[in-house]
Design a protein around this motif. Sequence first.
Motif, PDB file in Angstrom:
ATOM      1  N   GLU A   1     -13.082   7.150  -3.649  1.00  9.95           N
ATOM      2  CA  GLU A   1     -13.809   6.798  -2.422  1.00  9.95           C
ATOM      3  C   GLU A   1     -12.854   6.577  -1.250  1.00  9.95           C
ATOM      4  OE1 GLU A   1     -16.337   3.474  -3.224  1.00  9.95           O
ATOM      5  OE2 GLU A   1     -17.450   4.514  -4.805  1.00  9.95           O
ATOM      6  N   VAL A   2     -11.560   6.531  -1.533  1.00  9.78           N
ATOM      7  CA  VAL A   2     -10.535   6.415  -0.485  1.00  9.78           C
ATOM      8  C   VAL A   2      -9.491   7.503  -0.709  1.00  9.78           C
ATOM      9  CG1 VAL A   2     -10.861   3.921  -0.212  1.00  9.78           C
ATOM     10  CG2 VAL A   2      -9.165   4.782  -1.838  1.00  9.78           C
ATOM     11  N   ARG A   3      -8.675   7.755   0.308  1.00  8.75           N
ATOM     12  CA  ARG A   3      -7.595   8.726   0.139  1.00  8.75           C
ATOM     13  C   ARG A   3      -6.586   8.213  -0.879  1.00  8.75           C
ATOM     14  NH1 ARG A   3      -8.126   9.233   5.876  1.00  8.75           N
ATOM     15  NH2 ARG A   3      -8.654  11.361   6.498  1.00  8.75           N
ATOM     16  N   PRO A   4      -6.042   9.118  -1.707  1.00  4.45           N
ATOM     17  CA  PRO A   4      -4.986   8.689  -2.632  1.00  4.45           C
ATOM     18  C   PRO A   4      -3.733   8.288  -1.856  1.00  4.45           C
ATOM     19  CG  PRO A   4      -5.168  11.079  -2.614  1.00  4.45           C
ATOM     20  CD  PRO A   4      -6.311  10.562  -1.785  1.00  4.45           C
ATOM     21  N   GLY A   5      -2.885   7.488  -2.487  1.00  2.39           N
ATOM     22  CA  GLY A   5      -1.718   6.970  -1.783  1.00  2.39           C
ATOM     23  C   GLY A   5      -0.397   7.281  -2.464  1.00  2.39           C
ATOM     24  N   ILE A   6       0.671   7.187  -1.685  1.00  2.00           N
ATOM     25  CA  ILE A   6       2.018   7.285  -2.240  1.00  2.00           C
ATOM     26  C   ILE A   6       2.283   6.073  -3.124  1.00  2.00           C
ATOM     27  CG2 ILE A   6       4.494   7.304  -1.676  1.00  2.00           C
ATOM     28  CD1 ILE A   6       3.857   8.869   0.823  1.00  2.00           C
ATOM     29  N   THR A   7       1.803   4.926  -2.690  1.00  2.00           N
ATOM     30  CA  THR A   7       1.871   3.708  -3.489  1.00  2.00           C
ATOM     31  C   THR A   7       0.488   3.062  -3.482  1.00  2.00           C
ATOM     32  OG1 THR A   7       3.057   1.611  -3.844  1.00  2.00           O
ATOM     33  CG2 THR A   7       2.558   2.203  -1.561  1.00  2.00           C
ATOM     34  N   GLY A   8       0.297   2.099  -4.372  1.00  2.00           N
ATOM     35  CA  GLY A   8      -1.014   1.475  -4.445  1.00  2.00           C
ATOM     36  C   GLY A   8      -0.974   0.159  -5.181  1.00  2.00           C
ATOM     37  N   TRP A   9      -2.134  -0.471  -5.290  1.00  3.71           N
ATOM     38  CA  TRP A   9      -2.223  -1.780  -5.927  1.00  3.71           C
ATOM     39  C   TRP A   9      -1.824  -1.701  -7.398  1.00  3.71           C
ATOM     40  CZ3 TRP A   9      -1.550  -6.326  -4.503  1.00  3.71           C
ATOM     41  CH2 TRP A   9      -2.071  -7.441  -5.154  1.00  3.71           C
ATOM     42  N   ALA A  10      -2.216  -0.620  -8.079  1.00  6.09           N
ATOM     43  CA  ALA A  10      -1.826  -0.461  -9.487  1.00  6.09           C
ATOM     44  C   ALA A  10      -0.321  -0.238  -9.607  1.00  6.09           C
ATOM     45  CB  ALA A  10      -2.590   0.697 -10.114  1.00  6.09           C
TER      46      ALA A  10
ATOM     47  N   SER B   1      -7.777  -3.371   3.215  1.00  5.29           N
ATOM     48  CA  SER B   1      -7.646  -3.838   4.590  1.00  5.29           C
ATOM     49  C   SER B   1      -6.256  -3.469   5.071  1.00  5.29           C
ATOM     50  CB  SER B   1      -7.841  -5.367   4.678  1.00  5.29           C
ATOM     51  OG  SER B   1      -6.747  -6.036   4.069  1.00  5.29           O
ATOM     52  N   LEU B   2      -6.054  -3.541   6.368  1.00  6.95           N
ATOM     53  CA  LEU B   2      -4.743  -3.230   6.930  1.00  6.95           C
ATOM     54  C   LEU B   2      -3.694  -4.195   6.409  1.00  6.95           C
ATOM     55  CD1 LEU B   2      -3.734  -1.073   8.927  1.00  6.95           C
ATOM     56  CD2 LEU B   2      -3.893  -2.788  10.724  1.00  6.95           C
ATOM     57  N   TRP B   3      -4.056  -5.466   6.312  1.00  5.36           N
ATOM     58  CA  TRP B   3      -3.097  -6.470   5.850  1.00  5.36           C
ATOM     59  C   TRP B   3      -2.767  -6.289   4.381  1.00  5.36           C
ATOM     60  CZ3 TRP B   3      -0.798  -7.979   9.824  1.00  5.36           C
ATOM     61  CH2 TRP B   3      -1.478  -8.242  11.019  1.00  5.36           C
ATOM     62  N   LEU B   4      -3.736  -5.884   3.584  1.00  2.93           N
ATOM     63  CA  LEU B   4      -3.456  -5.605   2.178  1.00  2.93           C
ATOM     64  C   LEU B   4      -2.500  -4.421   2.059  1.00  2.93           C
ATOM     65  CD1 LEU B   4      -3.906  -6.121  -0.831  1.00  2.93           C
ATOM     66  CD2 LEU B   4      -5.967  -4.691  -0.678  1.00  2.93           C
ATOM     67  N   ASP B   5      -2.702  -3.396   2.888  1.00  7.50           N
ATOM     68  CA  ASP B   5      -1.795  -2.242   2.876  1.00  7.50           C
ATOM     69  C   ASP B   5      -0.370  -2.658   3.220  1.00  7.50           C
ATOM     70  OD1 ASP B   5      -3.959  -0.696   2.243  1.00  7.50           O
ATOM     71  OD2 ASP B   5      -3.810   0.635   3.970  1.00  7.50           O
ATOM     72  N   VAL B   6      -0.221  -3.513   4.227  1.00  6.90           N
ATOM     73  CA  VAL B   6       1.115  -3.989   4.611  1.00  6.90           C
ATOM     74  C   VAL B   6       1.743  -4.758   3.446  1.00  6.90           C
ATOM     75  CG1 VAL B   6       2.377  -5.552   6.135  1.00  6.90           C
ATOM     76  CG2 VAL B   6       0.623  -4.032   7.076  1.00  6.90           C
ATOM     77  N   LYS B   7       0.951  -5.598   2.791  1.00  7.14           N
ATOM     78  CA  LYS B   7       1.446  -6.366   1.645  1.00  7.14           C
ATOM     79  C   LYS B   7       1.917  -5.430   0.531  1.00  7.14           C
ATOM     80  CE  LYS B   7      -0.093  -9.675  -1.885  1.00  7.14           C
ATOM     81  NZ  LYS B   7      -1.221 -10.522  -2.358  1.00  7.14           N
ATOM     82  N   ILE B   8       1.119  -4.405   0.226  1.00  8.51           N
ATOM     83  CA  ILE B   8       1.473  -3.463  -0.838  1.00  8.51           C
ATOM     84  C   ILE B   8       2.736  -2.694  -0.476  1.00  8.51           C
ATOM     85  CG2 ILE B   8       0.731  -1.356  -2.028  1.00  8.51           C
ATOM     86  CD1 ILE B   8      -2.143  -2.491  -1.907  1.00  8.51           C
ATOM     87  N   LEU B   9       2.879  -2.290   0.783  1.00  5.28           N
ATOM     88  CA  LEU B   9       4.082  -1.572   1.206  1.00  5.28           C
ATOM     89  C   LEU B   9       5.328  -2.437   1.048  1.00  5.28           C
ATOM     90  CD1 LEU B   9       2.733   0.273   4.380  1.00  5.28           C
ATOM     91  CD2 LEU B   9       3.452   1.335   2.225  1.00  5.28           C
ATOM     92  N   LEU B  10       5.220  -3.716   1.404  1.00  3.15           N
ATOM     93  CA  LEU B  10       6.368  -4.620   1.279  1.00  3.15           C
ATOM     94  C   LEU B  10       6.727  -4.848  -0.193  1.00  3.15           C
ATOM     95  CD1 LEU B  10       5.510  -7.257   4.039  1.00  3.15           C
ATOM     96  CD2 LEU B  10       7.289  -5.488   4.123  1.00  3.15           C
ATOM     97  N   ILE B  11       5.712  -5.010  -1.046  1.00  2.70           N
ATOM     98  CA  ILE B  11       5.978  -5.182  -2.479  1.00  2.70           C
ATOM     99  C   ILE B  11       6.589  -3.908  -3.053  1.00  2.70           C
ATOM    100  CG2 ILE B  11       4.950  -5.625  -4.742  1.00  2.70           C
ATOM    101  CD1 ILE B  11       2.785  -7.256  -3.342  1.00  2.70           C
ATOM    102  N   THR B  12       6.140  -2.747  -2.549  1.00  2.00           N
ATOM    103  CA  THR B  12       6.662  -1.474  -3.031  1.00  2.00           C
ATOM    104  C   THR B  12       8.167  -1.374  -2.814  1.00  2.00           C
ATOM    105  OG1 THR B  12       4.558  -0.326  -2.652  1.00  2.00           O
ATOM    106  CG2 THR B  12       6.546   1.036  -2.752  1.00  2.00           C
TER     107      THR B  12
END
Length: 197
Positions: free
Chosen positions: A127-136, A161-172
């Motif tokens: 339901e969303v675009r696939p990502g280079i990184t993600g929550w999993a 959300s935008l903030w969740l994406d930023v969080k995931i990028l930083l954890i990545t």
Amino acid sequence: MLKRAMDLTLASLALLTLWPLMLVVAILVRVKLGSPVIFRHQRPGLDGQPFVMLKFRTMLEAFDAEGHPLPDDVRLTRFGAWLRATSLDELPELWNVLKGDMSLVGPRPLLMEYLPRYSRDQFRRHEVRPGITGWAQVSGRNALTWEEKFQLDNWYVDHQSLWLDVKILLITVKKVFQREGISAQGHVTAEDFMGNN
């Protein structure tokens, strides 16, 4: 719209900044693994629609007598394993982000042959675009079971959300340096998803 704007901005900046590194990696892939340097593979994207994902090649082209690729552990070289461990093989996917096939953050694009094996709930990851990184990916990557990955993907779909994406990028960024969860137990990458039965 904000997510797409962030994707375009960060992917463009990353390509402008990392192109010398990508050039070096491309040369090393050509020398150590041969041609082609870029691995192109059809994957399901938004709503399950296919697109061609780009990655740096990490495996040798080796086939059995019937023309089937040999197992990953035979084809994956030490250099290829290093590319995967450092996630440098993923850098060409920035072009997929610019094209709109992918996002920086979202469920990882899996294989086309998995589509008919999904339950209705598991298909929700599209339901969303696939990502280079993600929550999993930041929660265990290939060390997770398939069921755990799908649950985390759906959690992201429901809470994006935008903030969740930023969080995931930083954890990545942190996870890349830690090199955690690169392979599933007993596999050099991940075991195939064979369905729910």
